[in-house]
Write an enzyme that holds these catalytic residues in place. Structure first.
Site, PDB file in Angstrom:
ATOM      1  N   ARG A 100       0.891  -1.178   0.000  1.00 27.56           N
ATOM      2  CA  ARG A 100       0.000   0.000   0.000  1.00 27.56           C
ATOM      3  C   ARG A 100       0.915   1.211   0.000  1.00 27.56           C
ATOM      4  O   ARG A 100       1.676   1.420   0.961  1.00 27.56           O
ATOM      5  CB  ARG A 100      -0.895   0.004   1.239  1.00 27.56           C
ATOM      6  CG  ARG A 100      -1.554   1.353   1.454  1.00 27.56           C
ATOM      7  CD  ARG A 100      -2.629   1.338   2.498  1.00 27.56           C
ATOM      8  NE  ARG A 100      -3.810   0.632   2.024  1.00 27.56           N
ATOM      9  CZ  ARG A 100      -5.018   0.731   2.577  1.00 27.56           C
ATOM     10  NH1 ARG A 100      -5.201   1.486   3.639  1.00 27.56           N
ATOM     11  NH2 ARG A 100      -6.046   0.077   2.072  1.00 27.56           N
ATOM     12  N   GLN A 130     -10.140  -4.049  -3.172  1.00 27.57           N
ATOM     13  CA  GLN A 130     -11.428  -3.593  -2.646  1.00 27.57           C
ATOM     14  C   GLN A 130     -12.555  -3.940  -3.611  1.00 27.57           C
ATOM     15  O   GLN A 130     -13.621  -4.415  -3.203  1.00 27.57           O
ATOM     16  CB  GLN A 130     -11.379  -2.071  -2.437  1.00 27.57           C
ATOM     17  CG  GLN A 130     -12.682  -1.495  -1.942  1.00 27.57           C
ATOM     18  CD  GLN A 130     -13.009  -1.951  -0.528  1.00 27.57           C
ATOM     19  OE1 GLN A 130     -12.194  -1.820   0.366  1.00 27.57           O
ATOM     20  NE2 GLN A 130     -14.190  -2.500  -0.329  1.00 27.57           N
TER      21      GLN A 130
HETATM   22  N1  NVA Z   1     -10.089   6.650  -1.161  1.00 21.24           N
HETATM   23  C1  NVA Z   1      -9.689   6.238   0.177  1.00 21.24           C
HETATM   24  C2  NVA Z   1      -9.874   4.773   0.345  1.00 21.24           C
HETATM   25  C3  NVA Z   1      -9.480   4.230   1.694  1.00 21.24           C
HETATM   26  C4  NVA Z   1      -9.634   2.758   1.799  1.00 21.24           C
HETATM   27  C5  NVA Z   1      -8.235   6.654   0.398  1.00 21.24           C
HETATM   28  O1  NVA Z   1      -7.426   6.493  -0.520  1.00 21.24           O
HETATM   29  O2  NVA Z   1      -7.932   7.149   1.490  1.00 21.24           O
HETATM   30  N1   CP Z   2     -11.192  -0.248   2.616  1.00 26.05           N
HETATM   31  C1   CP Z   2      -9.898  -0.276   3.011  1.00 26.05           C
HETATM   32  O1   CP Z   2      -8.983  -0.498   2.235  1.00 26.05           O
HETATM   33  O2   CP Z   2      -9.724  -0.085   4.356  1.00 26.05           O
HETATM   34  P1   CP Z   2      -8.334   0.115   5.102  1.00 26.05           P
HETATM   35  O3   CP Z   2      -7.793   1.464   4.705  1.00 26.05           O
HETATM   36  O4   CP Z   2      -8.699   0.048   6.557  1.00 26.05           O
HETATM   37  O5   CP Z   2      -7.389  -0.987   4.714  1.00 26.05           O
END
Ligand code: NVA
Ligand code: CP
Length: 300
Positions: A100, A130
């Site tokens: 991530r 997701q």
């Molecule tokens: N669009 C959000 C999704 C979090 C799971 C972000 O990137 O913070």
């Molecule tokens: N939806 C999602 O990716 O959640 P997190 O940011 O908690 O991993």
């Protein structure tokens, strides 16, 4: 060459469908293989996470593997060690890497240099894991993907981008309702149009909700974004009970979470009877186990 899971459009519809079928079988307890026995999967986090981190960690264990969680703050990567060096070293220790990261280029760099499968655990550009969980939830709750009308409200962000890819690959209609300044990447929209995707950019939230079978939204300020004028800009796009009332009577509501009640979604909607957000969150586990089993080549 390892096969990576960087974006949905790197896979055929048939491949993604086979992963979704496997995820459903895993959830039903009909698939109990241990394809990760004796294997280690690393997870690198440059941004916070609850669902992605926990669902991958639990899922890897359930498949017989060993999860290893790494934060870039604690790695030499955070002090400037080249990405390519990191990728090559980790590939000598691990059997797959989930990452991530802030920038999609970091994911691509990891995939270029790693000799083991690399999985996108969210970047600034996309969030394919997701959407695999979301597709599984759609199938469970709506019975099929084809024929659905999915309406997205708010920011044309990373999650919206993966919805666009899914809509093109599976052939359902996707309406994106939001301010023109926050539209998804034009290159992605051009790709979708060239593929014959039924993607509609809209400004009127009520028109977008009308007759939809799935209403979905996400935070207005994603990780790494500046708030700026976003809260004002997106305020016409809150998913309210009124919008839900315009949708198909059996429509469902989804949100990848974390959510901000009173901003992108009214509490009455996300905590109401049409919301499926807890099933959606649970399906992260099953969908990702299927992705891991697929990539590590020992499915079935
Ligand atoms: N669009 C959000 C999704 C979090 C799971 C972000 O990137 O913070
Ligand atoms: N939806 C999602 O990716 O959640 P997190 O940011 O908690 O991993």
């Amino acid at each position: 060459m390892a096969r990576h899971f960087l974006d949905l459009r790197d896979f055929s519809k048939a491949e993604l469908q086979s992963m979704l079928d496997m995820a459903a079988a895993m959830k039903a307890g009909q698939w109990t293989g241990q394809p990760l026995a004796g294997k280690t999967v690393g997870m690198i986090f440059e941004k916070p996470s609850t669902r992605t981190r926990v669902s991958f960690e639990v899922g890897i264990s359930q498949l017989g593997g060993t999860p290893l969680v790494l934060s870039t703050r604690d790695m030499q990567l955070g002090r400037g060690e080249p990405l390519g060096d990191t990728a090559q070293v980790l590939s000598r220790f691990m059997d797959a890497i989930m990452i991530r990261c802030l920038s999609h280029e970091t994911l691509e760099g990891m995939a270029e240099y790693a000799s083991v499968p690399v999985i996108n655990g969210l970047t600034d550009r996309s969030h394919p894991c997701q959407i695999m969980a979301d597709l599984q939830t759609m199938i469970e709750r709506l019975g099929s993907l084809s024929g659905q009308i999915v309406s997205w409200f708010g920011d044309g962000n990373n999650v919206a981008a993966s919805w666009i890819e899914a809509a093109v690959l599976f052939g359902f209609e996707l309406r994106l309702a939001g301010p023109p300044a926050y539209r998804p990447d034009q290159g992605l929209l051009d790709w979708a149009a060239a593929q014959g995707g039924r993607i509609h950019l809209m400004e009127d939230a009520e028109a977008a909700a009308s007759g939809a079978t799935l209403l979905v939204t996400d935070v207005w300020v994603s990780m790494g974004d500046e708030e700026g004028t976003r809260l004002t800009d997106f305020s016409p796009y809150q998913v309210t009970e009124k919008l839900m009332g315009l949708a198909d009577p059996s429509a469902i509501f989804m949100h990848c979470l974390p959510a901000q009640r009173g901003l992108e979604v009214a509490a009455e909607v996300i905590d109401g009877p049409q919301s499926v957000v807890w099933d959606e969150a649970e399906n992260r586990l099953h969908a990702q186990k299927a992705i891991l089993a697929f990539l590590l080549g020992e499915a079935g």
